[in-house]
Motif scaffolding. Structure first.
Motif, PDB file in Angstrom:
ATOM      1  N   VAL A  33       0.863  -1.169   0.000  1.00  0.00           N
ATOM      2  CA  VAL A  33       0.000   0.000   0.000  1.00  0.00           C
ATOM      3  C   VAL A  33       0.905   1.225   0.000  1.00  0.00           C
ATOM      4  O   VAL A  33       1.758   1.372   0.871  1.00  0.00           O
ATOM      5  CB  VAL A  33      -0.913   0.025   1.247  1.00  0.00           C
ATOM      6  N   GLN A  34       0.759   2.088  -0.992  1.00  0.00           N
ATOM      7  CA  GLN A  34       1.613   3.261  -1.092  1.00  0.00           C
ATOM      8  C   GLN A  34       0.889   4.483  -0.560  1.00  0.00           C
ATOM      9  O   GLN A  34      -0.289   4.675  -0.825  1.00  0.00           O
ATOM     10  CB  GLN A  34       2.019   3.507  -2.541  1.00  0.00           C
ATOM     11  N   THR A  35       1.635   5.301   0.172  1.00  0.00           N
ATOM     12  CA  THR A  35       1.070   6.559   0.641  1.00  0.00           C
ATOM     13  C   THR A  35       1.252   7.588  -0.457  1.00  0.00           C
ATOM     14  O   THR A  35       2.195   7.507  -1.246  1.00  0.00           O
ATOM     15  CB  THR A  35       1.773   7.031   1.928  1.00  0.00           C
ATOM     16  N   PRO A  36       0.360   8.566  -0.536  1.00  0.00           N
ATOM     17  CA  PRO A  36       0.493   9.580  -1.577  1.00  0.00           C
ATOM     18  C   PRO A  36       1.811  10.329  -1.443  1.00  0.00           C
ATOM     19  O   PRO A  36       2.277  10.603  -0.332  1.00  0.00           O
ATOM     20  CB  PRO A  36      -0.692  10.515  -1.315  1.00  0.00           C
ATOM     21  N   ALA A  37       2.421  10.648  -2.562  1.00  0.00           N
ATOM     22  CA  ALA A  37       3.682  11.374  -2.572  1.00  0.00           C
ATOM     23  C   ALA A  37       3.466  12.808  -2.107  1.00  0.00           C
ATOM     24  O   ALA A  37       2.397  13.382  -2.285  1.00  0.00           O
ATOM     25  CB  ALA A  37       4.262  11.362  -3.981  1.00  0.00           C
ATOM     26  N   VAL A  38       4.499  13.384  -1.502  1.00  0.00           N
ATOM     27  CA  VAL A  38       4.398  14.765  -1.042  1.00  0.00           C
ATOM     28  C   VAL A  38       4.849  15.748  -2.122  1.00  0.00           C
ATOM     29  O   VAL A  38       4.662  16.952  -1.986  1.00  0.00           O
ATOM     30  CB  VAL A  38       5.202  14.997   0.266  1.00  0.00           C
ATOM     31  N   ARG A  91       5.822  11.307   7.401  1.00  0.00           N
ATOM     32  CA  ARG A  91       5.212  12.352   6.575  1.00  0.00           C
ATOM     33  C   ARG A  91       5.469  13.720   7.197  1.00  0.00           C
ATOM     34  O   ARG A  91       4.697  14.646   7.027  1.00  0.00           O
ATOM     35  CB  ARG A  91       3.727  12.083   6.406  1.00  0.00           C
ATOM     36  N   THR A  92       6.582  13.832   7.934  1.00  0.00           N
ATOM     37  CA  THR A  92       6.924  15.086   8.601  1.00  0.00           C
ATOM     38  C   THR A  92       8.336  15.519   8.217  1.00  0.00           C
ATOM     39  O   THR A  92       9.249  14.698   8.173  1.00  0.00           O
ATOM     40  CB  THR A  92       6.842  14.917  10.136  1.00  0.00           C
ATOM     41  N   ALA A  93       8.486  16.811   7.963  1.00  0.00           N
ATOM     42  CA  ALA A  93       9.802  17.397   7.691  1.00  0.00           C
ATOM     43  C   ALA A  93       9.967  18.613   8.593  1.00  0.00           C
ATOM     44  O   ALA A  93       8.999  19.315   8.891  1.00  0.00           O
ATOM     45  CB  ALA A  93       9.910  17.806   6.228  1.00  0.00           C
ATOM     46  N   ILE A  94      11.202  18.849   9.037  1.00  0.00           N
ATOM     47  CA  ILE A  94      11.488  20.006   9.882  1.00  0.00           C
ATOM     48  C   ILE A  94      12.641  20.781   9.263  1.00  0.00           C
ATOM     49  O   ILE A  94      13.718  20.230   9.035  1.00  0.00           O
ATOM     50  CB  ILE A  94      11.839  19.570  11.318  1.00  0.00           C
ATOM     51  N   VAL A  95      12.387  22.064   9.010  1.00  0.00           N
ATOM     52  CA  VAL A  95      13.407  22.959   8.460  1.00  0.00           C
ATOM     53  C   VAL A  95      13.911  23.834   9.599  1.00  0.00           C
ATOM     54  O   VAL A  95      13.115  24.416  10.339  1.00  0.00           O
ATOM     55  CB  VAL A  95      12.823  23.838   7.326  1.00  0.00           C
ATOM     56  N   PHE A 110       2.716  16.571   6.287  1.00  0.00           N
ATOM     57  CA  PHE A 110       2.071  16.301   5.006  1.00  0.00           C
ATOM     58  C   PHE A 110       0.885  15.374   5.191  1.00  0.00           C
ATOM     59  O   PHE A 110       0.970  14.355   5.871  1.00  0.00           O
ATOM     60  CB  PHE A 110       3.081  15.685   4.030  1.00  0.00           C
ATOM     61  N   ARG A 111      -0.218  15.722   4.570  1.00  0.00           N
ATOM     62  CA  ARG A 111      -1.430  14.904   4.526  1.00  0.00           C
ATOM     63  C   ARG A 111      -1.682  14.575   3.060  1.00  0.00           C
ATOM     64  O   ARG A 111      -0.926  14.954   2.187  1.00  0.00           O
ATOM     65  CB  ARG A 111      -2.613  15.669   5.123  1.00  0.00           C
ATOM     66  N   SER A 112      -2.786  13.910   2.760  1.00  0.00           N
ATOM     67  CA  SER A 112      -3.024  13.453   1.386  1.00  0.00           C
ATOM     68  C   SER A 112      -3.133  14.592   0.376  1.00  0.00           C
ATOM     69  O   SER A 112      -2.622  14.496  -0.720  1.00  0.00           O
ATOM     70  CB  SER A 112      -4.265  12.571   1.321  1.00  0.00           C
TER      71      SER A 112
END
Length: 151
Positions: A33-38, A91-95, A110-112
């Motif tokens: 099952v693939q999660t949607p790309a960001v 699905r999380t990034a921190i800058v 990131f969400r869908s």
């Protein structure tokens, strides 16, 4: 007679529902099952994000933020931007932007079809123009890979 009718109905129901079991969380063996790309373009009011997923669980995020001003007879805009490549954990990034003594920390969840952006409190802010902040819920307007300049 009743028993064979019940069996026939149960068998018929099974045949009708079997092709749809995947939508109920059933997974065939070997199927991932693939999660949607960001990757894509996201917008919030007049701010924008361009996001590009990279190998090794990294993501490149390019932010352009604006704050419109209307002065007498002239319209100006305060601006702020960054272009950073950071790890993508789940699905999380921190800058973390180095500005003054304290780093400016911006979190991307990131969400869908959207990304929720929050900026942590910092004494000096992020060094963007007056009133320019990245916070908000950005809606995905395109899933195409953005054409970003070389880093």
């Amino acid at each position: 007679m009743k028993r064979s009718l019940r069996t026939s109905l149960a068998f018929g129901l099974l045949l009708v529902c079997l092709p749809h079991l995947e939508s109920f969380g059933y997974q065939k063996a070997g199927k991932r099952v693939q999660t949607p790309a960001v990757t894509g373009t996201y917008n919030y009011v007049i701010n924008s994000l361009e996001v590009l997923e990279l190998p090794d669980h990294k993501v490149r995020i390019s932010f352009a933020g604006y704050w419109p001003n209307t002065k007498k007879r002239a319209e100006t805009r305060n601006v702020g931007s960054f272009d950073e490549t950071v790890p993508l954990t789940g699905r999380t990034a921190i800058v973390k932007i180095k500005y003054g003594q304290d780093p400016c920390v911006i979190r991307f969840e990131f969400r869908s079809n959207k990304v929720i952006v929050t900026q942590e409190e910092s004494i000096l802010g992020c060094g963007f123009g007056f009133n320019v902040e990245p916070d908000g819920t950005y809606l995905k307007t395109s899933s195409k890979a953005p054409s970003l300049p070389p880093p």
